[in-house]
Design a protein around this motif. Structure first.
Motif, PDB file in Angstrom:
ATOM      1  N   LYS A 158      38.544  31.504  35.367  1.00 32.87           N
ATOM      2  CA  LYS A 158      37.972  30.719  36.461  1.00 32.87           C
ATOM      3  C   LYS A 158      39.050  29.937  37.194  1.00 32.87           C
ATOM      4  O   LYS A 158      39.038  29.838  38.428  1.00 32.87           O
ATOM      5  N   TYR A 159      39.990  29.388  36.456  1.00 29.28           N
ATOM      6  CA  TYR A 159      41.074  28.637  37.089  1.00 29.28           C
ATOM      7  C   TYR A 159      41.871  29.540  38.025  1.00 29.28           C
ATOM      8  O   TYR A 159      42.183  29.155  39.164  1.00 29.28           O
ATOM      9  N   LEU A 160      42.197  30.751  37.566  1.00 28.49           N
ATOM     10  CA  LEU A 160      42.965  31.677  38.395  1.00 28.49           C
ATOM     11  C   LEU A 160      42.199  32.062  39.654  1.00 28.49           C
ATOM     12  O   LEU A 160      42.757  32.090  40.755  1.00 28.49           O
ATOM     13  N   VAL A 161      40.911  32.376  39.498  1.00 28.46           N
ATOM     14  CA  VAL A 161      40.102  32.823  40.637  1.00 28.46           C
ATOM     15  C   VAL A 161      39.828  31.673  41.600  1.00 28.46           C
ATOM     16  O   VAL A 161      39.880  31.840  42.826  1.00 28.46           O
ATOM     17  N   PHE A 162      39.541  30.476  41.074  1.00 29.26           N
ATOM     18  CA  PHE A 162      39.197  29.335  41.926  1.00 29.26           C
ATOM     19  C   PHE A 162      40.390  28.802  42.710  1.00 29.26           C
ATOM     20  O   PHE A 162      40.250  28.366  43.852  1.00 29.26           O
ATOM     21  N   THR A 163      41.578  28.816  42.091  1.00 26.20           N
ATOM     22  CA  THR A 163      42.750  28.213  42.740  1.00 26.20           C
ATOM     23  C   THR A 163      43.583  29.209  43.537  1.00 26.20           C
ATOM     24  O   THR A 163      44.234  28.834  44.514  1.00 26.20           O
ATOM     25  N   GLY A 164      43.604  30.472  43.103  1.00 26.84           N
ATOM     26  CA  GLY A 164      44.493  31.445  43.729  1.00 26.84           C
ATOM     27  C   GLY A 164      45.934  31.268  43.311  1.00 26.84           C
ATOM     28  O   GLY A 164      46.828  31.946  43.824  1.00 26.84           O
ATOM     29  N   ASP A 165      46.196  30.357  42.374  1.00 23.19           N
ATOM     30  CA  ASP A 165      47.566  30.093  41.927  1.00 23.19           C
ATOM     31  C   ASP A 165      48.148  31.306  41.208  1.00 23.19           C
ATOM     32  O   ASP A 165      47.427  32.042  40.523  1.00 23.19           O
TER      33      ASP A 165
ATOM     34  N   GLU B 114      42.723  35.869  46.533  1.00 21.83           N
ATOM     35  CA  GLU B 114      41.644  36.142  47.482  1.00 21.83           C
ATOM     36  C   GLU B 114      40.944  34.880  47.977  1.00 21.83           C
ATOM     37  O   GLU B 114      40.500  34.817  49.127  1.00 21.83           O
ATOM     38  N   VAL B 115      40.816  33.867  47.102  1.00 25.58           N
ATOM     39  CA  VAL B 115      40.114  32.645  47.502  1.00 25.58           C
ATOM     40  C   VAL B 115      40.777  32.004  48.718  1.00 25.58           C
ATOM     41  O   VAL B 115      40.108  31.377  49.550  1.00 25.58           O
ATOM     42  N   ASN B 116      42.082  32.174  48.863  1.00 25.17           N
ATOM     43  CA  ASN B 116      42.802  31.611  50.004  1.00 25.17           C
ATOM     44  C   ASN B 116      42.525  32.371  51.300  1.00 25.17           C
ATOM     45  O   ASN B 116      42.884  31.906  52.384  1.00 25.17           O
ATOM     46  N   LEU B 117      41.893  33.545  51.169  1.00 30.34           N
ATOM     47  CA  LEU B 117      41.541  34.360  52.338  1.00 30.34           C
ATOM     48  C   LEU B 117      40.051  34.277  52.648  1.00 30.34           C
ATOM     49  O   LEU B 117      39.557  34.960  53.544  1.00 30.34           O
ATOM     50  N   GLY B 118      39.332  33.473  51.870  1.00 29.81           N
ATOM     51  CA  GLY B 118      37.902  33.317  52.109  1.00 29.81           C
ATOM     52  C   GLY B 118      37.048  34.399  51.480  1.00 29.81           C
ATOM     53  O   GLY B 118      35.896  34.596  51.882  1.00 29.81           O
ATOM     54  N   VAL B 119      37.588  35.113  50.476  1.00 24.83           N
ATOM     55  CA  VAL B 119      36.824  36.140  49.767  1.00 24.83           C
ATOM     56  C   VAL B 119      37.103  36.004  48.270  1.00 24.83           C
ATOM     57  O   VAL B 119      37.800  35.081  47.842  1.00 24.83           O
ATOM     58  N   ILE B 120      36.560  36.924  47.477  1.00 21.54           N
ATOM     59  CA  ILE B 120      36.818  36.930  46.040  1.00 21.54           C
ATOM     60  C   ILE B 120      37.389  38.291  45.649  1.00 21.54           C
ATOM     61  O   ILE B 120      37.341  39.238  46.439  1.00 21.54           O
ATOM     62  N   PRO B 121      37.928  38.436  44.435  1.00 16.74           N
ATOM     63  CA  PRO B 121      38.399  39.754  43.987  1.00 16.74           C
ATOM     64  C   PRO B 121      37.260  40.769  44.010  1.00 16.74           C
ATOM     65  O   PRO B 121      36.114  40.427  43.709  1.00 16.74           O
ATOM     66  N   GLY B 122      37.582  42.019  44.354  1.00 20.76           N
ATOM     67  CA  GLY B 122      36.531  43.023  44.489  1.00 20.76           C
ATOM     68  C   GLY B 122      36.740  44.310  43.733  1.00 20.76           C
ATOM     69  O   GLY B 122      35.890  45.202  43.775  1.00 20.76           O
ATOM     70  N   PHE B 123      37.877  44.442  43.034  1.00 21.81           N
ATOM     71  CA  PHE B 123      38.148  45.674  42.283  1.00 21.81           C
ATOM     72  C   PHE B 123      37.817  45.516  40.797  1.00 21.81           C
ATOM     73  O   PHE B 123      38.319  46.262  39.966  1.00 21.81           O
ATOM     74  N   GLY B 124      36.979  44.535  40.474  1.00 18.67           N
ATOM     75  CA  GLY B 124      36.604  44.330  39.078  1.00 18.67           C
ATOM     76  C   GLY B 124      37.415  43.268  38.369  1.00 18.67           C
ATOM     77  O   GLY B 124      37.261  43.069  37.162  1.00 18.67           O
TER      78      GLY B 124
END
Length: 260
Positions: free
Chosen positions: A149-156, A124-134
Protein backbone atom coordinates in the motif's frame (compact mmCIF):
# COMPACT_ATOMS: atom_id res chain seq x y z
CA UNK A 1 8.95 -3.76 -34.69
CA UNK A 2 11.65 -5.97 -33.16
CA UNK A 3 11.16 -5.44 -29.43
CA UNK A 4 13.23 -8.34 -28.18
CA UNK A 5 16.65 -9.85 -28.60
CA UNK A 6 16.57 -13.59 -27.91
CA UNK A 7 19.53 -15.92 -27.47
CA UNK A 8 19.86 -19.47 -26.18
CA UNK A 9 22.80 -20.77 -24.15
CA UNK A 10 22.69 -24.28 -22.78
CA UNK A 11 19.17 -24.85 -21.46
CA UNK A 12 18.42 -21.13 -20.95
CA UNK A 13 16.75 -18.56 -23.19
CA UNK A 14 17.79 -14.95 -22.57
CA UNK A 15 15.21 -12.35 -23.62
CA UNK A 16 16.40 -8.74 -23.69
CA UNK A 17 13.61 -6.18 -23.33
CA UNK A 18 14.01 -3.05 -25.44
CA UNK A 19 12.63 0.30 -24.29
CA UNK A 20 10.52 0.43 -27.44
CA UNK A 21 8.55 -2.68 -26.37
CA UNK A 22 5.01 -1.43 -25.94
CA UNK A 23 2.83 -4.49 -26.58
CA UNK A 24 2.54 -7.08 -23.79
CA UNK A 25 1.12 -9.57 -26.29
CA UNK A 26 4.41 -9.61 -28.19
CA UNK A 27 6.27 -10.74 -25.07
CA UNK A 28 3.49 -13.26 -24.43
CA UNK A 29 4.15 -14.89 -27.79
CA UNK A 30 7.90 -15.00 -27.20
CA UNK A 31 7.40 -16.66 -23.81
CA UNK A 32 4.94 -19.19 -25.21
CA UNK A 33 7.43 -20.09 -27.94
CA UNK A 34 10.11 -20.63 -25.29
CA UNK A 35 7.71 -22.80 -23.29
CA UNK A 36 7.14 -24.99 -26.36
CA UNK A 37 10.87 -25.35 -27.11
CA UNK A 38 12.13 -28.69 -25.74
CA UNK A 39 15.68 -27.35 -25.70
CA UNK A 40 14.83 -24.65 -23.15
CA UNK A 41 14.29 -25.18 -19.42
CA UNK A 42 14.79 -21.64 -18.07
CA UNK A 43 13.77 -18.19 -19.29
CA UNK A 44 15.80 -15.13 -18.32
CA UNK A 45 14.42 -11.60 -18.71
CA UNK A 46 16.81 -8.66 -18.78
CA UNK A 47 16.59 -5.04 -19.89
CA UNK A 48 18.59 -4.46 -23.06
CA UNK A 49 19.92 -1.11 -21.82
CA UNK A 50 19.66 -1.65 -18.08
CA UNK A 51 16.07 -0.50 -17.63
CA UNK A 52 13.51 -3.27 -17.15
CA UNK A 53 10.41 -2.02 -18.90
CA UNK A 54 7.50 -2.77 -21.17
CA UNK A 55 4.43 -0.72 -21.98
CA UNK A 56 3.20 2.50 -23.52
CA UNK A 57 4.69 5.95 -23.08
CA UNK A 58 2.77 8.42 -20.92
CA UNK A 59 2.10 10.53 -24.02
CA UNK A 60 0.25 7.57 -25.54
CA UNK A 61 -1.61 6.67 -22.35
CA UNK A 62 -2.82 10.25 -22.12
CA UNK A 63 -4.92 9.68 -25.26
CA UNK A 64 -6.61 6.55 -23.86
CA UNK A 65 -10.24 6.46 -22.84
CA UNK A 66 -11.87 3.73 -20.77
CA UNK A 67 -12.15 1.33 -23.71
CA UNK A 68 -8.47 1.58 -24.65
CA UNK A 69 -7.43 1.38 -20.99
CA UNK A 70 -9.35 -1.87 -20.49
CA UNK A 71 -7.82 -3.48 -23.58
CA UNK A 72 -4.35 -2.39 -22.45
CA UNK A 73 -4.86 -3.77 -18.94
CA UNK A 74 -6.31 -7.03 -20.27
CA UNK A 75 -3.23 -7.55 -22.44
CA UNK A 76 -0.88 -6.76 -19.58
CA UNK A 77 -2.70 -9.07 -17.20
CA UNK A 78 -2.76 -11.83 -19.81
CA UNK A 79 1.02 -11.52 -19.92
CA UNK A 80 1.48 -11.89 -16.16
CA UNK A 81 -0.99 -14.79 -16.06
CA UNK A 82 0.92 -16.46 -18.88
CA UNK A 83 4.18 -16.00 -17.01
CA UNK A 84 2.78 -17.53 -13.84
CA UNK A 85 1.21 -20.36 -15.83
CA UNK A 86 4.36 -21.41 -17.70
CA UNK A 87 5.97 -24.58 -16.41
CA UNK A 88 9.47 -23.27 -17.11
CA UNK A 89 11.09 -21.05 -14.49
CA UNK A 90 11.42 -17.34 -15.30
CA UNK A 91 14.28 -15.32 -13.81
CA UNK A 92 14.30 -11.50 -13.82
CA UNK A 93 17.75 -9.89 -13.96
CA UNK A 94 17.37 -6.19 -13.23
CA UNK A 95 20.18 -3.66 -13.53
CA UNK A 96 18.49 -0.26 -13.55
CA UNK A 97 14.91 0.97 -13.20
CA UNK A 98 11.86 -1.29 -13.00
CA UNK A 99 8.99 1.19 -12.83
CA UNK A 100 5.29 0.65 -13.46
CA UNK A 101 4.69 -2.27 -15.86
CA UNK A 102 8.37 -3.23 -15.60
CA UNK A 103 7.98 -3.77 -11.85
CA UNK A 104 4.77 -5.71 -12.45
CA UNK A 105 6.46 -8.01 -14.97
CA UNK A 106 9.32 -8.59 -12.53
CA UNK A 107 6.82 -9.59 -9.83
CA UNK A 108 5.38 -12.21 -12.19
CA UNK A 109 8.79 -13.89 -12.45
CA UNK A 110 9.71 -16.85 -10.27
CA UNK A 111 13.07 -15.45 -9.18
CA UNK A 112 14.15 -11.79 -9.02
CA UNK A 113 17.82 -10.80 -9.07
CA UNK A 114 18.87 -7.15 -9.05
CA UNK A 115 21.93 -4.96 -8.77
CA UNK A 116 22.40 -2.63 -5.82
CA UNK A 117 21.84 0.43 -8.03
CA UNK A 118 18.44 -0.79 -9.28
CA UNK A 119 15.24 0.93 -8.20
CA UNK A 120 11.60 -0.15 -8.25
CA UNK A 121 8.36 1.83 -8.14
CA UNK A 122 4.66 2.01 -8.91
CA UNK A 123 4.62 5.66 -10.09
CA UNK A 124 1.10 5.47 -11.54
CA UNK A 125 -0.46 7.42 -8.66
CA UNK A 126 1.54 10.47 -9.78
CA UNK A 127 -0.17 10.21 -13.18
CA UNK A 128 -3.68 10.00 -11.75
CA UNK A 129 -4.12 6.25 -12.32
CA UNK A 130 -3.24 2.96 -10.60
CA UNK A 131 -1.16 -0.06 -11.71
CA UNK A 132 -3.03 -2.13 -14.29
CA UNK A 133 -0.89 -5.16 -15.17
CA UNK A 134 -1.67 -6.99 -11.93
CA UNK A 135 0.91 -5.20 -9.80
CA UNK A 136 -1.34 -4.57 -6.80
CA UNK A 137 -2.24 -8.26 -6.61
CA UNK A 138 1.18 -9.70 -7.47
CA UNK A 139 2.95 -7.54 -4.89
CA UNK A 140 0.39 -8.31 -2.19
CA UNK A 141 1.00 -12.02 -2.73
CA UNK A 142 4.74 -11.61 -2.21
CA UNK A 143 4.94 -9.28 0.77
CA UNK A 144 2.99 -7.60 3.56
CA UNK A 145 -0.06 -5.57 2.53
CA UNK A 146 1.13 -2.47 4.39
CA UNK A 147 4.36 -2.27 2.38
CA UNK A 148 2.51 -2.70 -0.92
CA UNK A 149 0.00 0.00 0.00
CA UNK A 150 2.83 2.39 0.80
CA UNK A 151 4.42 1.80 -2.61
CA UNK A 152 1.14 2.18 -4.51
CA UNK A 153 -0.12 5.20 -2.51
CA UNK A 154 3.12 7.20 -2.63
CA UNK A 155 4.65 6.22 -5.97
CA UNK A 156 8.03 6.33 -4.21
CA UNK A 157 10.88 4.27 -5.60
CA UNK A 158 12.69 1.75 -3.41
CA UNK A 159 16.07 0.09 -3.71
CA UNK A 160 16.87 -3.51 -4.50
CA UNK A 161 18.17 -3.88 -0.95
CA UNK A 162 14.77 -2.83 0.42
CA UNK A 163 13.03 -5.40 -1.77
CA UNK A 164 15.50 -8.04 -0.65
CA UNK A 165 14.80 -7.18 3.00
CA UNK A 166 11.08 -7.63 2.31
CA UNK A 167 11.61 -10.97 0.59
CA UNK A 168 10.65 -9.76 -2.90
CA UNK A 169 14.13 -9.83 -4.47
CA UNK A 170 16.03 -13.10 -4.07
CA UNK A 171 19.51 -11.58 -4.15
CA UNK A 172 21.28 -8.26 -4.74
CA UNK A 173 24.60 -7.92 -6.57
CA UNK A 174 27.26 -5.25 -6.87
CA UNK A 175 26.96 -5.04 -10.65
CA UNK A 176 25.39 -6.61 -13.71
CA UNK A 177 28.35 -8.85 -14.46
CA UNK A 178 28.27 -10.57 -11.07
CA UNK A 179 24.48 -10.91 -11.27
CA UNK A 180 24.63 -12.49 -14.71
CA UNK A 181 27.40 -14.87 -13.63
CA UNK A 182 25.34 -15.93 -10.63
CA UNK A 183 22.32 -16.57 -12.86
CA UNK A 184 24.48 -18.64 -15.22
CA UNK A 185 25.61 -20.76 -12.28
CA UNK A 186 22.06 -21.13 -10.94
CA UNK A 187 20.70 -22.27 -14.30
CA UNK A 188 23.55 -24.78 -14.62
CA UNK A 189 22.74 -26.15 -11.17
CA UNK A 190 18.99 -26.32 -11.78
CA UNK A 191 19.52 -27.99 -15.16
CA UNK A 192 20.73 -31.05 -13.25
CA UNK A 193 17.31 -31.39 -11.61
CA UNK A 194 14.11 -32.76 -13.12
CA UNK A 195 12.58 -30.07 -15.33
CA UNK A 196 9.23 -31.79 -14.85
CA UNK A 197 9.44 -31.66 -11.05
CA UNK A 198 10.55 -28.01 -11.12
CA UNK A 199 7.51 -27.21 -13.24
CA UNK A 200 5.23 -29.24 -10.99
CA UNK A 201 6.56 -27.39 -7.94
CA UNK A 202 5.97 -24.03 -9.67
CA UNK A 203 2.41 -24.99 -10.59
CA UNK A 204 1.69 -26.18 -7.05
CA UNK A 205 3.02 -22.97 -5.50
CA UNK A 206 1.31 -20.58 -7.93
CA UNK A 207 -2.01 -22.44 -7.94
CA UNK A 208 -2.11 -23.02 -4.20
CA UNK A 209 -1.74 -19.36 -3.33
CA UNK A 210 -5.02 -18.67 -5.17
CA UNK A 211 -6.95 -21.29 -3.15
CA UNK A 212 -8.17 -21.59 0.40
CA UNK A 213 -5.85 -23.61 2.63
CA UNK A 214 -7.69 -26.94 2.49
CA UNK A 215 -7.97 -26.87 -1.31
CA UNK A 216 -4.32 -25.88 -1.60
CA UNK A 217 -3.30 -28.81 0.60
CA UNK A 218 -5.33 -31.18 -1.57
CA UNK A 219 -3.73 -29.74 -4.71
CA UNK A 220 -0.29 -30.36 -3.22
CA UNK A 221 -1.32 -33.87 -2.17
CA UNK A 222 -2.46 -34.67 -5.71
CA UNK A 223 0.73 -33.26 -7.23
CA UNK A 224 2.88 -35.15 -4.72
CA UNK A 225 1.01 -38.38 -5.49
CA UNK A 226 1.38 -37.83 -9.23
CA UNK A 227 5.13 -37.36 -8.90
CA UNK A 228 5.38 -40.95 -7.62
CA UNK A 229 4.12 -42.22 -10.97
CA UNK A 230 7.02 -40.60 -12.84
CA UNK A 231 10.30 -42.12 -13.94
CA UNK A 232 12.21 -39.24 -12.33
CA UNK A 233 11.01 -40.35 -8.90
CA UNK A 234 12.48 -43.79 -9.45
CA UNK A 235 15.68 -42.31 -10.86
CA UNK A 236 16.09 -39.73 -8.09
CA UNK A 237 15.50 -42.13 -5.21
CA UNK A 238 17.53 -44.86 -6.87
CA UNK A 239 20.47 -42.49 -7.33
CA UNK A 240 20.24 -41.41 -3.69
CA UNK A 241 20.34 -45.00 -2.45
CA UNK A 242 23.10 -45.96 -4.88
CA UNK A 243 25.09 -42.80 -4.02
CA UNK A 244 25.36 -41.59 -7.62
CA UNK A 245 24.30 -38.53 -9.58
CA UNK A 246 20.72 -38.79 -10.89
CA UNK A 247 20.03 -38.55 -14.61
CA UNK A 248 16.55 -37.07 -14.85
CA UNK A 249 14.66 -37.17 -18.13
CA UNK A 250 10.94 -36.45 -17.56
CA UNK A 251 9.61 -33.31 -19.27
CA UNK A 252 6.36 -31.39 -19.20
CA UNK A 253 5.91 -32.05 -22.90
CA UNK A 254 5.62 -35.78 -22.16
CA UNK A 255 3.64 -35.80 -18.89
CA UNK A 256 0.56 -33.91 -17.81
CA UNK A 257 -0.60 -33.39 -14.27
CA UNK A 258 -4.30 -32.64 -13.96
CA UNK A 259 -5.92 -31.55 -10.72
CA UNK A 260 -8.45 -34.07 -9.45
Amino acid sequence: MNCFSISVSGRSALILLEKKCTDPQALCRVLEDAEADRGIDFIRLRGADGSFTIGRAVSELQTFGEKEARVYAERGQRLVKTMRGLKKLIIAEIDGEAFGPGFEIALACDIIFATASSRFAFPEVNLGVIPGFGGTQLAARRVYETFVKYLVFTGDSVTAEELYAKGIANAVFADGASMNAHTDALCARLSEKSSFILGLAKETLNSGIEMDFDKALLFEQNAFTFSFSCEDKREGMGAFIEKRKPMFKNRWEDLRFEEE
